[in-house]
Design a protein around this motif. Structure first.
Motif, PDB file in Angstrom:
ATOM      1  N   GLU A  15       6.826  -3.960 -10.798  1.00 48.96           N
ATOM      2  CA  GLU A  15       7.072  -4.832  -9.649  1.00 48.96           C
ATOM      3  C   GLU A  15       7.493  -4.010  -8.438  1.00 48.96           C
ATOM      4  OE1 GLU A  15       9.978  -7.501 -11.245  1.00 48.96           O
ATOM      5  OE2 GLU A  15       8.467  -8.733 -12.263  1.00 48.96           O
ATOM      6  N   ARG A  16       8.399  -3.054  -8.620  1.00 53.21           N
ATOM      7  CA  ARG A  16       8.854  -2.206  -7.515  1.00 53.21           C
ATOM      8  C   ARG A  16       7.686  -1.406  -6.930  1.00 53.21           C
ATOM      9  NH1 ARG A  16      13.905  -2.358  -9.941  1.00 53.21           N
ATOM     10  NH2 ARG A  16      13.534  -0.858 -11.569  1.00 53.21           N
ATOM     11  N   GLU A  17       6.835  -0.881  -7.798  1.00 50.65           N
ATOM     12  CA  GLU A  17       5.674  -0.126  -7.325  1.00 50.65           C
ATOM     13  C   GLU A  17       4.731  -1.007  -6.518  1.00 50.65           C
ATOM     14  OE1 GLU A  17       3.645   1.992 -10.452  1.00 50.65           O
ATOM     15  OE2 GLU A  17       5.545   2.717 -11.269  1.00 50.65           O
ATOM     16  N   ALA A  18       4.496  -2.218  -6.980  1.00 53.41           N
ATOM     17  CA  ALA A  18       3.601  -3.134  -6.277  1.00 53.41           C
ATOM     18  C   ALA A  18       4.187  -3.530  -4.925  1.00 53.41           C
ATOM     19  CB  ALA A  18       3.314  -4.366  -7.137  1.00 53.41           C
ATOM     20  N   VAL A  19       5.476  -3.839  -4.881  1.00 57.13           N
ATOM     21  CA  VAL A  19       6.122  -4.188  -3.613  1.00 57.13           C
ATOM     22  C   VAL A  19       6.089  -2.982  -2.673  1.00 57.13           C
ATOM     23  CG1 VAL A  19       8.309  -4.818  -2.509  1.00 57.13           C
ATOM     24  CG2 VAL A  19       7.539  -6.040  -4.553  1.00 57.13           C
ATOM     25  N   GLY A  20       6.335  -1.809  -3.198  1.00 56.32           N
ATOM     26  CA  GLY A  20       6.258  -0.597  -2.383  1.00 56.32           C
ATOM     27  C   GLY A  20       4.879  -0.406  -1.777  1.00 56.32           C
ATOM     28  N   ALA A  21       3.849  -0.706  -2.544  1.00 58.66           N
ATOM     29  CA  ALA A  21       2.468  -0.603  -2.038  1.00 58.66           C
ATOM     30  C   ALA A  21       2.232  -1.623  -0.923  1.00 58.66           C
ATOM     31  CB  ALA A  21       1.472  -0.800  -3.173  1.00 58.66           C
ATOM     32  N   LEU A  22       2.773  -2.843  -1.074  1.00 63.96           N
ATOM     33  CA  LEU A  22       2.627  -3.854  -0.019  1.00 63.96           C
ATOM     34  C   LEU A  22       3.367  -3.427   1.249  1.00 63.96           C
ATOM     35  CD1 LEU A  22       3.002  -7.206  -1.992  1.00 63.96           C
ATOM     36  CD2 LEU A  22       0.938  -6.315  -0.897  1.00 63.96           C
ATOM     37  N   VAL A  23       4.569  -2.882   1.099  1.00 60.48           N
ATOM     38  CA  VAL A  23       5.351  -2.411   2.251  1.00 60.48           C
ATOM     39  C   VAL A  23       4.590  -1.296   2.964  1.00 60.48           C
ATOM     40  CG1 VAL A  23       7.470  -1.196   2.928  1.00 60.48           C
ATOM     41  CG2 VAL A  23       7.584  -3.149   1.360  1.00 60.48           C
ATOM     42  N   ALA A  24       4.026  -0.367   2.209  1.00 59.15           N
ATOM     43  CA  ALA A  24       3.254   0.729   2.799  1.00 59.15           C
ATOM     44  C   ALA A  24       2.024   0.195   3.532  1.00 59.15           C
ATOM     45  CB  ALA A  24       2.845   1.732   1.722  1.00 59.15           C
ATOM     46  N   ARG A  25       1.368  -0.794   2.953  1.00 56.17           N
ATOM     47  CA  ARG A  25       0.186  -1.384   3.590  1.00 56.17           C
ATOM     48  C   ARG A  25       0.571  -2.082   4.896  1.00 56.17           C
ATOM     49  NH1 ARG A  25      -3.262  -5.787   0.451  1.00 56.17           N
ATOM     50  NH2 ARG A  25      -3.364  -4.136  -1.092  1.00 56.17           N
ATOM     51  N   ALA A  26       1.708  -2.764   4.908  1.00 58.53           N
ATOM     52  CA  ALA A  26       2.123  -3.522   6.093  1.00 58.53           C
ATOM     53  C   ALA A  26       2.755  -2.647   7.175  1.00 58.53           C
ATOM     54  CB  ALA A  26       3.103  -4.625   5.685  1.00 58.53           C
ATOM     55  N   PHE A  27       3.505  -1.602   6.776  1.00 60.51           N
ATOM     56  CA  PHE A  27       4.301  -0.848   7.744  1.00 60.51           C
ATOM     57  C   PHE A  27       4.006   0.649   7.793  1.00 60.51           C
ATOM     58  CE2 PHE A  27       6.897  -4.519   6.480  1.00 60.51           C
ATOM     59  CZ  PHE A  27       7.083  -5.107   7.721  1.00 60.51           C
ATOM     60  N   GLY A  28       3.153   1.138   6.927  1.00 60.48           N
ATOM     61  CA  GLY A  28       2.865   2.569   6.887  1.00 60.48           C
ATOM     62  C   GLY A  28       3.551   3.229   5.711  1.00 60.48           C
ATOM     63  N   SER A  29       3.051   4.393   5.345  1.00 54.20           N
ATOM     64  CA  SER A  29       3.503   5.053   4.111  1.00 54.20           C
ATOM     65  C   SER A  29       4.962   5.496   4.146  1.00 54.20           C
ATOM     66  CB  SER A  29       2.611   6.249   3.782  1.00 54.20           C
ATOM     67  OG  SER A  29       2.674   7.187   4.833  1.00 54.20           O
ATOM     68  N   GLY A  30       5.552   5.673   5.318  1.00 60.21           N
ATOM     69  CA  GLY A  30       6.946   6.102   5.384  1.00 60.21           C
ATOM     70  C   GLY A  30       7.949   4.968   5.345  1.00 60.21           C
ATOM     71  N   ALA A  31       7.490   3.729   5.388  1.00 61.63           N
ATOM     72  CA  ALA A  31       8.402   2.583   5.425  1.00 61.63           C
ATOM     73  C   ALA A  31       9.074   2.378   4.077  1.00 61.63           C
ATOM     74  CB  ALA A  31       7.642   1.320   5.814  1.00 61.63           C
ATOM     75  N   VAL A  32      10.333   1.989   4.133  1.00 65.64           N
ATOM     76  CA  VAL A  32      11.114   1.772   2.925  1.00 65.64           C
ATOM     77  C   VAL A  32      11.733   0.378   2.974  1.00 65.64           C
ATOM     78  CG1 VAL A  32      13.115   2.555   1.592  1.00 65.64           C
ATOM     79  CG2 VAL A  32      11.632   4.225   2.718  1.00 65.64           C
TER      80      VAL A  32
END
Length: 172
Positions: A15-32
């Protein structure tokens, strides 16, 4: 987004990995994605942008908005029948016998409103959903509710504070 199976860990890790992928898609790879002390998610590098996260067994969603937003993804399940008396308001109980699918809509809408409201001591049964399932109230505040129908069998509810005037929901 589908939650992929992972050899590295359990379901929470996936779940954390999937959410991280969505965050990266929405805000860029450096977003946390971070969380306030109360547990509300936010992106530190994007002040003023509101986010909400939800996941069910195999899917996760990330809502991004300029206004406060709450999102919940829920699968219809029999357990909702057993706990309905704890989360439905008296007037909602008076609407007659509710199916598991209808209970999932109520639960998902209430969870989305709960996240949007951000009131730490709010009890989910205090959230009142109107008969149209488009509006809710919680402690005098009004919320608009939207459902994305293309997540069947899961129910995806999105809540924003206020009326729906000018709100546009887009799914990617």
């Amino acid at each position: 987004m589908a939650i992929p199976a992972s050899e590295r860990g359990g379901r929470r890790d996936c779940e954390r990995e999937a959410v991280g992928a969505l965050v990266a898609r929405a805000f860029g790879s450096g977003a946390v994605l971070d969380h306030t002390p109360e547990g509300a998610p936010y992106i530190a590098s994007r002040p003023g942008v509101n986010v909400s996260v939800s996941h069910s067994r195999g899917e996760c969603v990330l809502a991004v908005s300029a206004v406060k937003v709450g999102v919940d993804l829920e699968e219809p399940r029999e357990q909702l029948t057993r706990v309905a008396g704890k989360f439905l308001a008296p007037e909602e109980k008076g609407r007659g016998e509710l199916s598991v699918d209808e209970l999932a809509r109520y639960w998902s809408a209430k969870e989305a409103v709960f996240k949007c409201a951000g009131i730490s001591d709010l009890v989910i049964s205090e959230i009142k959903i109107d008969g149209s399932m488009k509006k809710a109230t919680a402690r005098g505040e009004i919320f608009s509710i939207f459902f994305a129908e293309n997540f069947a069998p899961a129910v995806l509810a999105i809540a924003v504070k206020g009326t729906e005037n000018g709100v546009k929901i887009g799914l990617k």
